[in-house]
Every structure is written in C-alpha cells, then in structure tokens.
Design a protein around this motif. Structure first.
Motif, PDB file in Angstrom:
ATOM      1  N   TYR A  37      12.990 -38.326  -9.644  1.00 14.08           N
ATOM      2  CA  TYR A  37      13.708 -37.053  -9.650  1.00 14.08           C
ATOM      3  C   TYR A  37      12.758 -36.000  -9.084  1.00 14.08           C
ATOM      4  O   TYR A  37      11.597 -35.910  -9.504  1.00 14.08           O
ATOM      5  N   GLY A  38      13.259 -35.196  -8.176  1.00 17.18           N
ATOM      6  CA  GLY A  38      12.406 -34.207  -7.537  1.00 17.18           C
ATOM      7  C   GLY A  38      11.748 -33.246  -8.505  1.00 17.18           C
ATOM      8  O   GLY A  38      10.578 -32.879  -8.347  1.00 17.18           O
ATOM      9  N   ALA A  39      12.480 -32.837  -9.545  1.00 16.02           N
ATOM     10  CA  ALA A  39      11.936 -31.860 -10.493  1.00 16.02           C
ATOM     11  C   ALA A  39      10.742 -32.429 -11.236  1.00 16.02           C
ATOM     12  O   ALA A  39       9.741 -31.732 -11.457  1.00 16.02           O
ATOM     13  N   HIS A  40      10.813 -33.701 -11.634  1.00 15.55           N
ATOM     14  CA  HIS A  40       9.688 -34.296 -12.349  1.00 15.55           C
ATOM     15  C   HIS A  40       8.486 -34.466 -11.430  1.00 15.55           C
ATOM     16  O   HIS A  40       7.333 -34.289 -11.852  1.00 15.55           O
ATOM     17  N   ALA A  41       8.721 -34.795 -10.162  1.00 15.43           N
ATOM     18  CA  ALA A  41       7.608 -34.898  -9.220  1.00 15.43           C
ATOM     19  C   ALA A  41       6.858 -33.573  -9.145  1.00 15.43           C
ATOM     20  O   ALA A  41       5.629 -33.526  -9.103  1.00 15.43           O
TER      21      ALA A  41
ATOM     22  N   THR B 261       2.497 -37.874 -22.355  1.00 16.22           N
ATOM     23  CA  THR B 261       3.879 -37.414 -22.240  1.00 16.22           C
ATOM     24  C   THR B 261       4.854 -38.541 -22.564  1.00 16.22           C
ATOM     25  O   THR B 261       4.526 -39.728 -22.436  1.00 16.22           O
ATOM     26  N   ALA B 262       6.044 -38.139 -22.998  1.00 17.97           N
ATOM     27  CA  ALA B 262       7.163 -39.061 -23.204  1.00 17.97           C
ATOM     28  C   ALA B 262       8.247 -38.730 -22.198  1.00 17.97           C
ATOM     29  O   ALA B 262       8.501 -37.550 -21.903  1.00 17.97           O
ATOM     30  N   GLU B 263       8.908 -39.753 -21.706  1.00 22.14           N
ATOM     31  CA  GLU B 263       9.867 -39.584 -20.609  1.00 22.14           C
ATOM     32  C   GLU B 263      11.133 -40.382 -20.904  1.00 22.14           C
ATOM     33  O   GLU B 263      11.086 -41.611 -21.032  1.00 22.14           O
ATOM     34  N   ALA B 264      12.256 -39.693 -21.027  1.00 22.50           N
ATOM     35  CA  ALA B 264      13.538 -40.365 -21.217  1.00 22.50           C
ATOM     36  C   ALA B 264      14.013 -40.948 -19.889  1.00 22.50           C
ATOM     37  O   ALA B 264      13.918 -40.290 -18.846  1.00 22.50           O
TER      38      ALA B 264
ATOM     39  N   THR C  37      14.489 -46.463 -14.537  1.00 20.86           N
ATOM     40  CA  THR C  37      14.797 -45.840 -13.249  1.00 20.86           C
ATOM     41  C   THR C  37      14.185 -44.469 -13.009  1.00 20.86           C
ATOM     42  O   THR C  37      14.516 -43.814 -12.028  1.00 20.86           O
ATOM     43  N   GLY C  38      13.274 -44.027 -13.865  1.00 19.31           N
ATOM     44  CA  GLY C  38      12.632 -42.731 -13.665  1.00 19.31           C
ATOM     45  C   GLY C  38      13.185 -41.673 -14.608  1.00 19.31           C
ATOM     46  O   GLY C  38      14.263 -41.821 -15.169  1.00 19.31           O
ATOM     47  N   THR C  39      12.434 -40.604 -14.758  1.00 19.73           N
ATOM     48  CA  THR C  39      12.787 -39.571 -15.733  1.00 19.73           C
ATOM     49  C   THR C  39      13.097 -38.238 -15.073  1.00 19.73           C
ATOM     50  O   THR C  39      12.467 -37.873 -14.073  1.00 19.73           O
TER      51      THR C  39
END
Length: 281
Positions: A86-90, A129-132, A251-253
C-alpha cells in the motif's frame, strides 16, 4: 464456511461454525476427515465438508460454541509476506511502493501465535510495529498459475497481524528476514473464512483492512488500494515457487502501528467479517 481450531481438554480439534450458531467437529460430520485443519486442506475435503453441512449436522457432532480457539494450524510449509503493497504504508518507511514487481519475504512457523496469545516485544531491539493484513490461505497446490486462475487455488482468507522490528529495518532494508522472524511475530485466525463466504459480502476489492491499536483505528484501506492485487501476488510468486495447501500469503498492510507492552492490537477485515486481537507483552 468458517473453520477454526478449538481447544478441547488436552487436545485440539478442527471445527466448522454452523449457520445456526452451533460448532461441530469436522471429523464427526465427514467420514474419514482429519481432526486438524491443515490436514483437512491437504486432503482437499472442503467441498465434502460443505455438502455435509448443507445436509444437516446432528447435535452429537457439536461442541460448546464458546470453546477457546487456537492458531488454526502451526506448521504451514511456508508463510510468504508482502512488503510496501500500500502506498501509504511505504511512505511511513520513507520508501515508495514497488511498481514493477512486489517485494516479499518468508517467515518461519516459529513466529506463529493464535488469537489472544501475547505478542512478545524482545528487549533491546528498539521500535516494533504490528501490521494488520489480509491473509490468503492456499487450498490446493499451485505452480506457475495465471492471474486469471490464481484465486481458484485459494481456499479462503484469515486476518493476520504481522510484526516488524522496524528500528532494525530502518538501519538497512536488507535486514528484512531478520526483523520479521522473532517468535510471536505472526498471528492469524481465529477463523479460516472460505472464499465463497467472503465474496458473498461483496467483491474482494472492496474488503476493508484495518490496523486497530488499543481500540482505535490506526490505519485502514481496501484491497483495491493495494499496488498488486491478491491474484497478482499469488500468480507472480507462483512463477518462482509452488504453493501448497495451508500455505499463507499475507498481502501487505495499510499501516503499521508502534507497539509496547500493555497494548492491544487488532486486525479487522470488512465491517464485521472477521477480527483478530492479541495483547502485547
């Protein structure tokens, strides 16, 4: 269908949540079915289970619907994670989302914990960090599959909480395997939700994924916000490696949240479709 592993006295059992709210042991309703979910996936018995549930289940197969849950299974052949999808998390990491091909990493099964079990922050490693994430569960062996066919190999989805030693990662992005593989750094469950049930709530692209920290939504997005769709991720990586029943592709957060002992973190999928919560210690 919703499938889970429940704790029964000194053992665990694969169970299916029935439409009327009862919870039934899989081995009691399908002749020859195994008593654990990973073996059930490996024998590709989900269709037989669905037929048995539709035909009706006797009370003798049922257990207390409030039985405590465990991690759905503990020994997948692989857990494949996706970074910066996801662009925002990057942007959180000062990176740009990959555009030509996805970034990925592998996690060992020693990282697995189940719902309600503690995520342990190791001392001395700095920010964690934790990532949903949305996890895809593979239902049958696939290798070199097309994007159009990829989702036909997916049995269902699971909520995931994927942890990262972010302070170490920021030292050097090549440390990705190291920062992802501390014990307790991968939680999933409580339910494996079969893909047909997920799609009955709407298209997968509209599914909401949210990282929730101490009861407040930290970051959310929909599957449509991914740079690479679930089908693209599975197809791309299947060109390199085969996937087997019970493998998990996370699949990424949409967003990672810093965690410290005493926190509680949750992965929410959809609006009430699924929720996974773990305390931090």
């Amino acid at each position: 269908m919703r499938l889970r592993t429940v704790r029964l006295d000194e053992t665990t059992a694969a169970c299916v949540a029935l439409p009327d709210g009862r919870l039934a042991r899989v081995e009691k309703i399908v002749d020859g079915a195994p008593s654990d979910l990973l073996a059930l996936l490996e024998t590709e018995a989900l269709d037989a289970l669905a037929e048995a549930v539709a035909a009706g289940v006797d009370d003798t197969a049922c257990v207390d619907p409030h039985s405590p849950v465990a991690a759905p299974w503990l020994r997948p052949r692989k857990i494949l994670g996706i970074g910066l999808n996801y662009g925002a998390h990057a942007g959180d990491l000062g990176e740009s989302a990959p555009r030509t091909s996805p970034a990925s990493f592998l996690k060992g099964d020693h990282t697995i914990v189940g719902p309600g079990e503690p995520i342990v922050v190791p001392p001395g490693i700095g920010k964690v960090t934790a990532e949903a994430e949305l996890g895809l569960v593979i239902g049958r062996t696939c290798y070199q599959v097309s994007v159009d066919d990829a989702m036909s190999y997916v049995a269902g989805v699971v909520p995931v909480l994927d942890q990262t030693a972010e302070a170490i990662l920021l030292e050097n992005p090549r440390y990705l395997t190291r920062v992802k593989n501390y014990p307790t750094f991968f939680s999933f469950g409580p339910d494996l939700i079969t893909l047909d049930e997920v799609l009955s709530h709407g298209p997968l692209s509209g599914l909401r994924v949210a990282t929730v920290h101490n009861g407040a939504v930290h970051r959310k997005d929909t599957v449509a916000g991914m740079t690479f769709s679930p089908a693209e991720l599975l197809s791309f990586h299947s060109q390199v490696m085969p996937f087997y029943p019970g493998d998990i592709l996370s699949t990424g957060t949409p967003g990672a949240v810093p965690i410290v002992p005493g926190d509680v973190v949750t992965c929410e999928l959809g609006d009430g479709l699924a929720s996974l919560t773990n305390p931090v210690q």
